[in-house]
Design an enzyme around this catalytic site. Sequence first.
Site, short mmCIF file in Angstrom:
data_model
loop_
_atom_site.label_atom_id
_atom_site.label_comp_id
_atom_site.label_asym_id
_atom_site.label_seq_id
_atom_site.Cartn_x
_atom_site.Cartn_y
_atom_site.Cartn_z
N HIS A 274 0.85 -1.19 0.00
CA HIS A 274 0.00 0.00 0.00
C HIS A 274 0.88 1.24 0.00
CE1 HIS A 274 -3.03 2.97 1.25
NE2 HIS A 274 -3.89 2.13 0.72
N GLU A 327 -7.91 -4.70 -1.07
CA GLU A 327 -8.40 -5.41 -2.25
C GLU A 327 -8.34 -6.93 -2.09
OE1 GLU A 327 -6.37 -2.78 -2.58
OE2 GLU A 327 -7.51 -1.33 -3.77
#
Length: 394
Positions: A274, A327
């Site tokens: 991330h 996700e």
Amino acid sequence: MTADTTATAAPLTVPAGLAGVLVAETAIGDVRGTEGFYHYGPYSAIELAQRRTFEDAWFLMRTGRLPSAAERTGLLEQVGRFRELPPALTALLPAIAKAGNDFHPLAALRTALSFLGAHDDVPPLWGSPPADRAAAALRVCAVTPVLLARLYRLRNDLPVVEPEPDLPTADYWLRAVTGAVPDPDHLRAIDAYLVSTIDHGFNASTFTARTVASSGADLVSAVCGAIGTFSGPLHGGAPDRALDGLDEIGSPDRTRDWVRAKVSAGERIMGFGHAVYRTADPRAVLLREIGRSLGGELIEFAVDVEKEVVAGLAELKPDRELYANVEFYAGVVMQQCGIPRSMFTPTFTVSRMVGWCAHILEQAADRKIIRPSAAYVGEPPKRPVPASGMSHLR
């Protein structure tokens, strides 16, 4: 004395991707990446997802506070009215849904919203009353799940599920996409997912929305810019690709070899890493637990794969801290709840639209356009410009 035009300006220091550059002030929320924490106003986003409804969080985004029961009902009544589509747009949706060889839900949504903006005469943000801007935002947020679900079902020659004005968003969304009354556990899981993904700092799509809004353009133009940014696989378009990775792996014992092959080929492992978090993504932690509460082989497989991927990445990229992101488990939970893969990112869009609109309205209150600078790295200018020999211009 004239200025020396040959002097070279001091070079600008530009962090890659504008990482860490402050571009605005916001009261909407923040992400504290080193702590693995993010919040909406004064509330932990994860606690909101665990304890409150999507409509509660939506009200918070609009007003800065949580609603009473009566205020929640009032918001739902407004949303129900705004779900109705104009007949001209309803007639156009089949052509939008069937356009192209492949179905691209966000491109279809962008097209439909552009028509709606023109039909509704959505005014420029610049100079319009705040009440009109807020009404346009509520209309766009309310109609987004209607458009996405209808476009999906039209594309696949499935009967359209008409919007029910009194249903909460998660309930309506599951019915409209799957065509069935949702299991209560699935309903709660998707509602929590929607709450947890409304906003997440100044990510690429939110920044795009605010940049368009800063020009004074209309709200629909701003959300269409955000949708285009969000559709990219490095942003909102990754949940289905993360699940594709599970399909490629097949079984946990193949995970480490799969990771090595991906890293050796220089490929990105979707669902891991991330831009902000240097700890576990709190949204992934929430969704992992939701997935486990739903049960089944898929979630157990995903948990095993997560452990192996994290260990493999730690071995191959020891200088980076890479963990599962939202996700990875978002795709797992949505599949558990019966949402088809092509509608994973649209589900994300249903919630993020509320966050985008909150940022657009906040940005509209600032009268200065966003206009950053760039560091020029091309050839220095040559003077004078050489003659072209085009005598006919004399």
